[in-house]
Design a protein around this motif. Structure first.
Motif, PDB file in Angstrom:
ATOM      1  N   LEU A   2     -17.530   2.682 -16.439  1.00 13.49           N
ATOM      2  CA  LEU A   2     -16.813   3.161 -15.113  1.00 13.49           C
ATOM      3  C   LEU A   2     -15.986   0.992 -15.918  1.00 13.49           C
ATOM      4  CD1 LEU A   2     -15.430   3.315 -12.440  1.00 13.49           C
ATOM      5  CD2 LEU A   2     -17.614   2.372 -11.659  1.00 13.49           C
ATOM      6  N   GLN A   3     -14.842   1.160 -15.153  1.00 13.73           N
ATOM      7  CA  GLN A   3     -14.042   0.056 -15.586  1.00 13.73           C
ATOM      8  C   GLN A   3     -13.689  -0.431 -13.975  1.00 13.73           C
ATOM      9  OE1 GLN A   3     -11.068  -1.084 -18.500  1.00 13.73           O
ATOM     10  NE2 GLN A   3     -11.204  -2.458 -18.184  1.00 13.73           N
ATOM     11  N   ILE A   4     -13.561  -1.479 -13.735  1.00 17.40           N
ATOM     12  CA  ILE A   4     -12.844  -2.052 -12.514  1.00 17.40           C
ATOM     13  C   ILE A   4     -11.898  -2.895 -12.921  1.00 17.40           C
ATOM     14  CG2 ILE A   4     -12.800  -3.136 -10.199  1.00 17.40           C
ATOM     15  CD1 ILE A   4     -16.011  -2.414 -10.227  1.00 17.40           C
ATOM     16  N   VAL A   5     -10.565  -2.459 -12.033  1.00 20.11           N
ATOM     17  CA  VAL A   5      -9.507  -2.851 -12.777  1.00 20.11           C
ATOM     18  C   VAL A   5      -8.290  -3.516 -11.290  1.00 20.11           C
ATOM     19  CG1 VAL A   5      -7.128  -2.547 -14.238  1.00 20.11           C
ATOM     20  CG2 VAL A   5      -8.853  -0.840 -14.437  1.00 20.11           C
ATOM     21  N   PRO A   6      -8.109  -4.593 -11.154  1.00 23.95           N
ATOM     22  CA  PRO A   6      -7.796  -5.327  -9.997  1.00 23.95           C
ATOM     23  C   PRO A   6      -6.320  -4.852  -9.998  1.00 23.95           C
ATOM     24  CG  PRO A   6      -8.891  -6.764 -11.909  1.00 23.95           C
ATOM     25  CD  PRO A   6      -8.979  -5.869 -12.601  1.00 23.95           C
ATOM     26  N   SER A   7      -5.485  -4.261  -8.996  1.00 26.55           N
ATOM     27  CA  SER A   7      -4.540  -4.379  -8.669  1.00 26.55           C
ATOM     28  C   SER A   7      -4.280  -5.396  -7.788  1.00 26.55           C
ATOM     29  CB  SER A   7      -4.605  -3.068  -8.325  1.00 26.55           C
ATOM     30  OG  SER A   7      -3.222  -2.393  -8.019  1.00 26.55           O
ATOM     31  N   LEU A   8      -2.702  -5.587  -8.327  1.00 23.71           N
ATOM     32  CA  LEU A   8      -1.591  -6.799  -7.857  1.00 23.71           C
ATOM     33  C   LEU A   8      -0.287  -6.236  -7.050  1.00 23.71           C
ATOM     34  CD1 LEU A   8      -2.735  -9.576 -10.482  1.00 23.71           C
ATOM     35  CD2 LEU A   8      -3.969  -8.769  -8.208  1.00 23.71           C
ATOM     36  N   TRP A   9      -0.074  -7.181  -5.923  1.00 21.83           N
ATOM     37  CA  TRP A   9       1.086  -6.340  -5.325  1.00 21.83           C
ATOM     38  C   TRP A   9       1.458  -7.389  -5.521  1.00 21.83           C
ATOM     39  CZ3 TRP A   9       1.774  -1.395  -1.870  1.00 21.83           C
ATOM     40  CH2 TRP A   9       3.043  -2.098  -0.848  1.00 21.83           C
ATOM     41  N   PHE A  10       2.682  -7.770  -5.981  1.00 16.40           N
ATOM     42  CA  PHE A  10       3.577  -8.766  -6.121  1.00 16.40           C
ATOM     43  C   PHE A  10       4.365  -8.860  -4.678  1.00 16.40           C
ATOM     44  CE2 PHE A  10       1.757  -8.874  -9.202  1.00 16.40           C
ATOM     45  CZ  PHE A  10       1.548 -10.226 -10.457  1.00 16.40           C
ATOM     46  N   GLY A  11       4.074  -9.269  -3.256  1.00 17.68           N
ATOM     47  CA  GLY A  11       5.180  -9.279  -2.864  1.00 17.68           C
ATOM     48  C   GLY A  11       6.386  -9.472  -2.198  1.00 17.68           C
ATOM     49  N   ASP A  12       6.373 -10.718  -3.086  1.00 18.61           N
ATOM     50  CA  ASP A  12       7.979 -11.085  -3.942  1.00 18.61           C
ATOM     51  C   ASP A  12       9.044 -10.708  -4.546  1.00 18.61           C
ATOM     52  OD1 ASP A  12       7.978 -13.081  -1.381  1.00 18.61           O
ATOM     53  OD2 ASP A  12       6.880 -14.071  -3.087  1.00 18.61           O
ATOM     54  N   ASN A  13       8.518  -9.369  -4.650  1.00 23.44           N
ATOM     55  CA  ASN A  13       9.017  -8.290  -6.394  1.00 23.44           C
ATOM     56  C   ASN A  13       9.259  -8.841  -7.386  1.00 23.44           C
ATOM     57  OD1 ASN A  13       9.143  -6.148  -4.534  1.00 23.44           O
ATOM     58  ND2 ASN A  13      11.251  -6.287  -3.218  1.00 23.44           N
ATOM     59  N   ASN A  14       8.435 -10.125  -8.229  1.00 26.99           N
ATOM     60  CA  ASN A  14       8.351 -10.924  -8.857  1.00 26.99           C
ATOM     61  C   ASN A  14       7.308 -10.205  -9.845  1.00 26.99           C
ATOM     62  OD1 ASN A  14       6.517 -11.475  -7.436  1.00 26.99           O
ATOM     63  ND2 ASN A  14       7.285 -14.170  -7.154  1.00 26.99           N
ATOM     64  N   LEU A  42      16.324   7.264  -4.268  1.00 32.26           N
ATOM     65  CA  LEU A  42      14.975   6.527  -3.902  1.00 32.26           C
ATOM     66  C   LEU A  42      14.979   6.695  -2.129  1.00 32.26           C
ATOM     67  CD1 LEU A  42      15.364   2.861  -5.616  1.00 32.26           C
ATOM     68  CD2 LEU A  42      13.349   5.694  -5.661  1.00 32.26           C
ATOM     69  N   SER A  43      13.592   7.495  -1.805  1.00 31.56           N
ATOM     70  CA  SER A  43      13.075   7.686  -0.081  1.00 31.56           C
ATOM     71  C   SER A  43      13.801   6.405   0.507  1.00 31.56           C
ATOM     72  CB  SER A  43      12.207   8.284  -0.202  1.00 31.56           C
ATOM     73  OG  SER A  43      10.603   7.258  -0.548  1.00 31.56           O
ATOM     74  N   GLU A  44      13.917   6.444   1.777  1.00 29.67           N
ATOM     75  CA  GLU A  44      14.034   5.509   2.908  1.00 29.67           C
ATOM     76  C   GLU A  44      13.476   4.380   2.736  1.00 29.67           C
ATOM     77  OE1 GLU A  44      12.621   6.997   6.922  1.00 29.67           O
ATOM     78  OE2 GLU A  44      13.841   8.756   5.930  1.00 29.67           O
ATOM     79  N   HIS A  45      11.783   4.892   2.089  1.00 27.85           N
ATOM     80  CA  HIS A  45      11.328   3.753   2.068  1.00 27.85           C
ATOM     81  C   HIS A  45      10.726   2.715   0.435  1.00 27.85           C
ATOM     82  CE1 HIS A  45       8.343   5.488   5.015  1.00 27.85           C
ATOM     83  NE2 HIS A  45       8.772   6.811   3.804  1.00 27.85           N
ATOM     84  N   PHE A  46      12.160   3.490  -0.336  1.00 30.81           N
ATOM     85  CA  PHE A  46      12.213   2.553  -1.114  1.00 30.81           C
ATOM     86  C   PHE A  46      13.307   2.125  -1.356  1.00 30.81           C
ATOM     87  CE2 PHE A  46       8.281   5.106  -2.198  1.00 30.81           C
ATOM     88  CZ  PHE A  46       7.549   4.209  -1.961  1.00 30.81           C
ATOM     89  N   VAL A  47      14.272   2.203  -0.241  1.00 30.71           N
ATOM     90  CA  VAL A  47      15.489   1.615  -0.828  1.00 30.71           C
ATOM     91  C   VAL A  47      15.693  -0.334  -1.244  1.00 30.71           C
ATOM     92  CG1 VAL A  47      17.573   0.084   1.121  1.00 30.71           C
ATOM     93  CG2 VAL A  47      16.406   2.972   0.806  1.00 30.71           C
ATOM     94  N   GLY A  48      16.188  -0.203  -2.259  1.00 29.91           N
ATOM     95  CA  GLY A  48      16.141  -1.862  -2.563  1.00 29.91           C
ATOM     96  C   GLY A  48      15.060  -1.997  -3.389  1.00 29.91           C
ATOM     97  N   MET A  49      14.642  -0.718  -4.173  1.00 30.93           N
ATOM     98  CA  MET A  49      13.571  -0.994  -5.265  1.00 30.93           C
ATOM     99  C   MET A  49      14.018  -0.394  -6.705  1.00 30.93           C
ATOM    100  SD  MET A  49      11.299  -3.218  -3.713  1.00 30.93           S
ATOM    101  CE  MET A  49       9.455  -2.738  -4.739  1.00 30.93           C
ATOM    102  N   ALA A  50      15.587  -0.355  -6.299  1.00 35.40           N
ATOM    103  CA  ALA A  50      15.872  -0.529  -7.837  1.00 35.40           C
ATOM    104  C   ALA A  50      15.972  -1.114  -9.198  1.00 35.40           C
ATOM    105  CB  ALA A  50      17.214   0.417  -7.635  1.00 35.40           C
ATOM    106  N   GLY A  51      15.032  -0.731 -10.032  1.00 38.95           N
ATOM    107  CA  GLY A  51      15.003  -1.771 -11.462  1.00 38.95           C
ATOM    108  C   GLY A  51      13.590  -2.343 -11.152  1.00 38.95           C
ATOM    109  N   GLY A  70       5.936  -4.067  -4.200  1.00 42.10           N
ATOM    110  CA  GLY A  70       5.920  -3.073  -2.932  1.00 42.10           C
ATOM    111  C   GLY A  70       6.626  -3.536  -2.597  1.00 42.10           C
ATOM    112  N   GLY A  71       7.303  -4.428  -1.942  1.00 35.77           N
ATOM    113  CA  GLY A  71       8.074  -5.508  -1.230  1.00 35.77           C
ATOM    114  C   GLY A  71       7.206  -6.163   0.051  1.00 35.77           C
TER     115      GLY A  71
END
Length: 154
Positions: A2-14, A42-51, A70-71
């Motif tokens: 089993l490998q534990i993999v850290p997942s990082l949410w970049f809130g500034d979309n960088n 894109l659904s309404e939850h992901f507006v502005g996330m294109a690219g 992730g916004g």
């Protein structure tokens, strides 16, 4: 295994910028995959996330990570940090220079990078260097850890 993999949410979309930066800092590092949000439908939850990055799989010195844009809902905090166990003072200086971008967050080997992620830059024998009250007192007064000062504080 089993490998534990850290997942990082970049809130500034960088995410993409951060991943590209991290793989240049750490040896034995690479980007395995970068998947982007589509430009259409894109659904309404992901507006502005294109690219932007849906998922980035990458390794830093052999440790697998996942990153995503992730916004602004969530941001990194000091409650989570990654420890870099350095072989010597030169490595401490190297990682400090590359990662520390928020001077007011520096304390006892902790730094915050320009993406808001916290790191602990410590010697690999840090436990041995905090055996006495004098060593602990010296450590608590440091920003960047100076190995020779901890050794002298015995």
């Amino acid at each position: 295994m089993l490998q534990i993999v850290p997942s990082l949410w970049f809130g500034d979309n960088n995410c993409e910028e951060a991943v590209n930066d991290y793989v240049t800092i750490f040896p034995n590092s690479r980007i395995s995959q970068m998947v982007y949000y589509p430009n259409e439908n894109l659904s309404e939850h992901f507006v502005g996330m294109a690219g932007k990055v849906i998922t980035a799989e990458f390794c830093l010195n052999g440790q697998k990570f996942i990153g995503l844009d992730g916004g602004p809902i969530f941001h990194f905090s000091e409650a989570i940090s990654f420890t870099i166990e350095c072989q010597d003072q030169a490595e401490i200086y190297y990682y400090w220079e590359k990662l520390s971008h928020v001077p007011e967050s520096e304390q006892c080997g902790w730094v915050k990078d320009r993406y808001g992620l916290s790191w602990q830059i410590v010697p690999n024998n840090i436990a041995e260097l905090q055996q006495t009250d004098a060593q602990i007192k010296a450590l608590m007064s440091m920003k960047k850890i100076i190995i020779s000062e901890l050794e002298a504080a015995k």
